[in-house]
Motif scaffolding. Structure first.
Motif, short mmCIF file in Angstrom:
data_model
loop_
_atom_site.label_atom_id
_atom_site.label_comp_id
_atom_site.label_asym_id
_atom_site.label_seq_id
_atom_site.Cartn_x
_atom_site.Cartn_y
_atom_site.Cartn_z
N GLY A 151 6.76 -4.54 1.22
CA GLY A 151 7.31 -5.12 1.12
C GLY A 151 7.21 -6.51 0.17
N PRO A 152 6.89 -7.00 0.91
CA PRO A 152 5.91 -8.12 -0.66
C PRO A 152 5.09 -7.75 -1.19
CG PRO A 152 5.75 -8.74 2.42
CD PRO A 152 6.24 -7.62 2.26
N LEU A 153 4.37 -7.28 -1.55
CA LEU A 153 3.77 -5.80 -2.28
C LEU A 153 4.54 -5.96 -3.26
CD1 LEU A 153 0.64 -5.28 -3.61
CD2 LEU A 153 1.69 -3.40 -2.20
N CYS A 154 5.43 -4.87 -3.08
CA CYS A 154 6.94 -4.61 -3.63
C CYS A 154 7.23 -5.50 -4.35
CB CYS A 154 7.42 -3.15 -3.52
SG CYS A 154 8.78 -2.64 -4.51
N GLU A 155 7.49 -6.18 -4.33
CA GLU A 155 7.94 -7.71 -4.98
C GLU A 155 7.37 -8.86 -5.18
OE1 GLU A 155 10.18 -10.29 -1.71
OE2 GLU A 155 11.32 -8.73 -1.25
N ALA A 156 5.90 -8.80 -5.13
CA ALA A 156 5.21 -9.13 -5.69
C ALA A 156 4.54 -8.40 -7.62
CB ALA A 156 3.79 -10.07 -5.24
N LEU A 157 4.81 -6.81 -7.40
CA LEU A 157 4.41 -6.43 -8.91
C LEU A 157 5.49 -5.83 -9.07
CD1 LEU A 157 2.36 -3.67 -6.55
CD2 LEU A 157 1.68 -5.02 -8.03
N ALA A 158 6.97 -6.25 -8.68
CA ALA A 158 8.01 -6.35 -9.48
C ALA A 158 7.79 -7.59 -10.68
CB ALA A 158 9.19 -6.14 -8.57
N TYR A 159 7.57 -8.41 -10.09
CA TYR A 159 7.67 -10.00 -10.69
C TYR A 159 6.31 -9.87 -12.11
CZ TYR A 159 7.42 -14.82 -10.91
OH TYR A 159 7.33 -15.99 -11.58
N LEU A 160 5.21 -10.20 -11.39
CA LEU A 160 4.20 -9.64 -12.18
C LEU A 160 4.05 -8.52 -13.64
CD1 LEU A 160 1.95 -11.08 -9.52
CD2 LEU A 160 2.75 -12.37 -11.43
N ARG A 161 4.72 -7.02 -12.89
CA ARG A 161 4.21 -6.36 -13.72
C ARG A 161 3.22 -6.29 -14.57
NH1 ARG A 161 9.71 -5.56 -15.59
NH2 ARG A 161 8.66 -4.38 -18.20
N PRO A 162 2.64 -5.60 -13.41
CA PRO A 162 0.90 -4.91 -13.56
C PRO A 162 1.16 -4.10 -15.27
CG PRO A 162 1.06 -4.57 -11.69
CD PRO A 162 2.45 -5.59 -11.71
N GLU A 163 0.42 -4.32 -16.11
CA GLU A 163 0.08 -2.97 -17.09
C GLU A 163 -1.28 -2.45 -17.18
OE1 GLU A 163 2.93 -1.88 -18.45
OE2 GLU A 163 4.21 -2.91 -18.09
N PRO A 164 -1.20 -1.56 -17.54
CA PRO A 164 -0.17 -0.36 -17.92
C PRO A 164 -0.57 0.28 -16.51
CG PRO A 164 -3.04 0.78 -17.99
CD PRO A 164 -2.66 -0.90 -18.13
N THR A 165 0.64 1.33 -17.11
CA THR A 165 1.25 1.60 -15.61
C THR A 165 0.51 2.56 -15.06
OG1 THR A 165 3.24 2.98 -16.33
CG2 THR A 165 4.29 0.77 -15.73
N PRO A 166 0.47 3.17 -13.67
CA PRO A 166 -0.32 4.80 -13.38
C PRO A 166 0.35 5.57 -13.78
CG PRO A 166 0.26 3.42 -11.46
CD PRO A 166 0.62 2.85 -12.37
N HIS A 167 1.63 6.05 -14.35
CA HIS A 167 1.75 7.33 -14.19
C HIS A 167 1.42 7.97 -14.59
CE1 HIS A 167 4.85 3.89 -12.47
NE2 HIS A 167 5.23 4.71 -11.83
N ALA A 168 1.47 7.50 -15.81
CA ALA A 168 1.10 9.18 -16.71
C ALA A 168 -0.65 9.48 -16.33
CB ALA A 168 1.16 8.76 -18.34
N ALA A 169 -1.37 8.66 -16.31
CA ALA A 169 -2.66 8.58 -15.87
C ALA A 169 -2.36 9.69 -14.04
CB ALA A 169 -3.84 7.38 -15.68
N LEU A 170 -1.51 9.11 -13.36
CA LEU A 170 -2.05 9.78 -12.31
C LEU A 170 -1.71 11.25 -12.47
CD1 LEU A 170 -0.74 7.71 -9.68
CD2 LEU A 170 -3.53 8.54 -9.61
N ALA A 171 -0.10 11.68 -13.17
CA ALA A 171 0.37 12.40 -13.65
C ALA A 171 -0.87 14.00 -14.04
CB ALA A 171 1.65 12.44 -14.27
N ALA A 172 -1.46 13.13 -15.04
CA ALA A 172 -2.31 13.54 -15.28
C ALA A 172 -3.69 14.27 -14.91
CB ALA A 172 -3.17 13.31 -16.64
N ARG A 173 -4.48 13.58 -13.66
CA ARG A 173 -5.29 13.50 -13.22
C ARG A 173 -4.74 14.57 -11.69
NH1 ARG A 173 -8.67 8.50 -9.29
NH2 ARG A 173 -9.15 8.64 -12.15
N LEU A 174 -3.87 14.55 -11.18
CA LEU A 174 -3.48 15.34 -10.10
C LEU A 174 -2.43 16.69 -10.84
CD1 LEU A 174 -0.81 12.69 -8.05
CD2 LEU A 174 -3.45 13.30 -8.04
N GLY A 175 -2.35 16.75 -12.44
CA GLY A 175 -1.97 17.96 -13.62
C GLY A 175 -0.46 18.12 -12.52
N ILE A 176 0.59 17.11 -12.73
CA ILE A 176 1.89 16.99 -12.55
C ILE A 176 2.02 17.08 -14.00
CG2 ILE A 176 4.17 15.94 -11.80
CD1 ILE A 176 2.19 14.93 -9.53
N THR A 177 2.99 18.50 -14.59
CA THR A 177 3.89 18.01 -15.49
C THR A 177 5.15 18.02 -15.61
OG1 THR A 177 3.68 20.33 -14.87
CG2 THR A 177 2.26 19.70 -16.85
N THR A 178 6.00 17.03 -16.62
CA THR A 178 7.33 17.09 -16.47
C THR A 178 7.48 17.85 -17.52
OG1 THR A 178 6.88 15.61 -18.18
CG2 THR A 178 6.70 14.72 -15.78
#
Length: 178
Positions: A151-178
């Protein structure tokens, strides 16, 4: 001895009967293999060896964010909230922080624009307990008595917005295509 007299079983026969009648209860519990794996893993980490563990189960899930100033500020916020942040692993080469969060957190983790929460069947390599700097993944924060609350982690990350987001890199690493 008459045919109607009861036949007394020997001690060995009685034990065999008890074992056979125990059925499934006599079988090792399904989670015992998991427990053995957890113990081997913890012993390996304690012995100062990197070790790969499966996420989920009764250990922990992992939240992945980028590293960098905003993420380090989130660690500082969690230090304040928790009186010392729970365990965080940094992989400087990949540019990620791995926040160890309570098991089954991924089941409740809402899609987040700056973080991803993973559980089984994924794995993570835990660095040895004495590794506290690069090269390779190392303990940015090491805590043995608590995990990072989501809970607190999610709120801290939403407030601070660390970039770049990991979504695309993780999808590529896990072999997920959209």
């Amino acid at each position: 001895m008459s045919a109607s007299a009861p036949v007394l079983a020997t001690g060995e026969e009685t034990m065999q009967h008890l074992i056979e009648s125990a059925g499934a209860a006599r079988q090792p519990a399904a989670d015992m293999a998991d427990l053995a794996e957890v113990i081997r893993t913890l012993l390996a980490v304690e012995a100062r060896r990197d070790t790969r563990v499966r996420l989920g189960g009764n250990l922990f899930d992992v939240v992945i964010t980028s590293n960098g100033p905003e993420a380090y500020s989130a660690v500082a916020m969690m230090d304040e909230i928790q009186g010392g942040c729970g365990p965080v692993i940094e992989d400087h080469d990949a540019g990620w922080l791995y926040w160890l969060v309570p098991p089954r957190s991924a089941d409740r983790w809402a899609p987040h624009s700056h973080a991803v929460c993973l559980t089984a069947p994924h794995t993570i390599t835990l660095p040895s307990l004495n590794r506290n700097r690069p090269p390779g993944p190392y303990w940015y924060r090491r805590s043995s008595d608590r995990l990072v609350p989501t809970g607190p982690l999610c709120e801290a990350l939403a407030y601070l917005r660390p970039e770049p987001t990991p979504h695309a890199a993780l999808a590529a690493r896990l072999g997920i295509t959209t």
